[in-house]
Design a protein around this motif. Structure first.
Motif, PDB file in Angstrom:
ATOM      1  N   ALA A  56      37.155  25.193  53.653  1.00  0.00           N
ATOM      2  CA  ALA A  56      38.125  24.423  52.870  1.00  0.00           C
ATOM      3  C   ALA A  56      38.036  24.823  51.405  1.00  0.00           C
ATOM      4  CB  ALA A  56      37.847  22.937  53.020  1.00  0.00           C
ATOM      5  N   ASP A  57      39.216  24.828  50.754  1.00  0.00           N
ATOM      6  CA  ASP A  57      39.181  25.117  49.322  1.00  0.00           C
ATOM      7  C   ASP A  57      38.724  23.857  48.593  1.00  0.00           C
ATOM      8  OD1 ASP A  57      41.713  24.301  47.256  1.00  0.00           O
ATOM      9  OD2 ASP A  57      41.985  23.788  49.377  1.00  0.00           O
ATOM     10  N   PRO A  58      38.028  24.003  47.460  1.00  0.00           N
ATOM     11  CA  PRO A  58      37.384  22.852  46.817  1.00  0.00           C
ATOM     12  C   PRO A  58      38.362  21.896  46.126  1.00  0.00           C
ATOM     13  CG  PRO A  58      36.968  24.853  45.568  1.00  0.00           C
ATOM     14  CD  PRO A  58      37.682  25.252  46.810  1.00  0.00           C
ATOM     15  N   LYS A  62      42.064  21.919  51.747  1.00  0.00           N
ATOM     16  CA  LYS A  62      42.810  22.531  52.857  1.00  0.00           C
ATOM     17  C   LYS A  62      42.056  23.774  53.292  1.00  0.00           C
ATOM     18  CE  LYS A  62      47.573  21.184  52.295  1.00  0.00           C
ATOM     19  NZ  LYS A  62      47.700  20.571  53.580  1.00  0.00           N
ATOM     20  N   ASP A  63      42.235  24.110  54.560  1.00  0.00           N
ATOM     21  CA  ASP A  63      41.619  25.328  55.063  1.00  0.00           C
ATOM     22  C   ASP A  63      42.224  26.532  54.335  1.00  0.00           C
ATOM     23  OD1 ASP A  63      39.803  26.587  56.899  1.00  0.00           O
ATOM     24  OD2 ASP A  63      41.588  27.347  57.936  1.00  0.00           O
ATOM     25  N   ILE A  64      41.423  27.513  54.044  1.00  0.00           N
ATOM     26  CA  ILE A  64      41.876  28.704  53.324  1.00  0.00           C
ATOM     27  C   ILE A  64      42.988  29.420  54.088  1.00  0.00           C
ATOM     28  CG2 ILE A  64      41.131  30.950  52.426  1.00  0.00           C
ATOM     29  CD1 ILE A  64      40.019  28.669  50.840  1.00  0.00           C
ATOM     30  N   SER A  65      42.994  29.281  55.397  1.00  0.00           N
ATOM     31  CA  SER A  65      44.024  29.946  56.197  1.00  0.00           C
ATOM     32  C   SER A  65      45.423  29.435  55.853  1.00  0.00           C
ATOM     33  CB  SER A  65      43.751  29.750  57.690  1.00  0.00           C
ATOM     34  OG  SER A  65      43.828  28.380  58.027  1.00  0.00           O
ATOM     35  N   PHE A  66      45.541  28.223  55.336  1.00  0.00           N
ATOM     36  CA  PHE A  66      46.842  27.702  54.905  1.00  0.00           C
ATOM     37  C   PHE A  66      47.452  28.594  53.828  1.00  0.00           C
ATOM     38  CE2 PHE A  66      49.215  25.272  51.751  1.00  0.00           C
ATOM     39  CZ  PHE A  66      50.242  24.750  52.533  1.00  0.00           C
ATOM     40  N   TYR A  67      46.645  29.043  52.873  1.00  0.00           N
ATOM     41  CA  TYR A  67      47.149  29.866  51.767  1.00  0.00           C
ATOM     42  C   TYR A  67      47.454  31.299  52.203  1.00  0.00           C
ATOM     43  CZ  TYR A  67      45.383  25.899  49.204  1.00  0.00           C
ATOM     44  OH  TYR A  67      45.139  24.627  48.772  1.00  0.00           O
ATOM     45  N   ILE A  68      46.795  31.744  53.264  1.00  0.00           N
ATOM     46  CA  ILE A  68      47.004  33.111  53.743  1.00  0.00           C
ATOM     47  C   ILE A  68      48.166  33.183  54.726  1.00  0.00           C
ATOM     48  CG2 ILE A  68      45.902  35.051  54.942  1.00  0.00           C
ATOM     49  CD1 ILE A  68      44.648  34.416  52.246  1.00  0.00           C
ATOM     50  N   PHE A  69      48.312  32.182  55.598  1.00  0.00           N
ATOM     51  CA  PHE A  69      49.290  32.270  56.688  1.00  0.00           C
ATOM     52  C   PHE A  69      50.493  31.344  56.516  1.00  0.00           C
ATOM     53  CE2 PHE A  69      45.136  33.172  58.848  1.00  0.00           C
ATOM     54  CZ  PHE A  69      45.333  34.534  58.933  1.00  0.00           C
TER      55      PHE A  69
END
Length: 182
Positions: A157-159, A163-170
């Motif tokens: 999760a981003d601090p 949210k999970d980092i995958s949200f920002y990538i996908f």
């Protein structure tokens, strides 16, 4: 314009439209196919091509259907009801008193069978006109859409927003793409 000249222009235009996919096939797809085959990655090329075709067809069908149904409902409404343009409102009275312009108070538009046919073919043309670029945009972003559909969680999760980092990538790139289309 003489009918023979118009026929020649129409045949030339149709021939040009047919040459565009042939150009794409011989100058883009065949060299890529040879290259991917020699490297042993032919499945990668076919995934890309099939994704582009499927996205283009799906987007074109959905956009065309939505726009055409919307315009058909509007045309049917015009056929059932008389459409009135203009009215005697406060704005028209103020403009006519200030500038001395006489506005027509009411004008009825009746939809005849001939004009209904024109509206039908016009709605097909408008639907195609707006569905083609939309389909091109979505098929051009095939990689963004495929990465969204095949996403996996990073379990990190981003601090700031948790949210999970995958949200920002996908997920975020596809949301941005949809907002850019609007």
């Amino acid at each position: 314009m003489p009918p023979n000249k118009l026929k020649q222009y129409l045949i030339g235009f149709i021939g040009f439209i047919i040459l565009i996919p042939l150009y794409q096939f011989f100058l883009v797809f065949l060299p890529d196919s040879y290259w991917f085959t020699n490297l042993g990655y032919q499945n990668v090329l076919y995934t890309q091509v099939l994704a582009k075709i499927a996205l283009w067809l799906t987007t074109f069908f959905l956009a065309f259907s939505g726009i055409f149904i919307n315009l058909t409902v509007a045309r049917k409404y015009l056929e059932k009801n008389n459409f009135v343009i203009g009215s005697s409102s406060a704005l028209t009275e103020i403009l006519s008193s200030l500038f001395g312009i006489q506005f027509p108070t009411k004008k009825m538009i009746n939809v005849t069978p001939h004009s209904s046919r024109i509206l039908f073919w016009g709605s097909i043309g408008v639907s195609i006109f707006f569905a083609l670029p939309l389909a091109g945009i979505f098929s051009g972003n095939w990689l963004t859409i495929l990465t969204y559909l095949k996403q996996t969680s990073f379990n990190l999760a981003d601090p700031l927003f948790h949210k999970d980092i995958s949200f920002y990538i996908f997920t975020l790139p596809i949301i941005q793409m949809i907002f850019n289309c609007l």
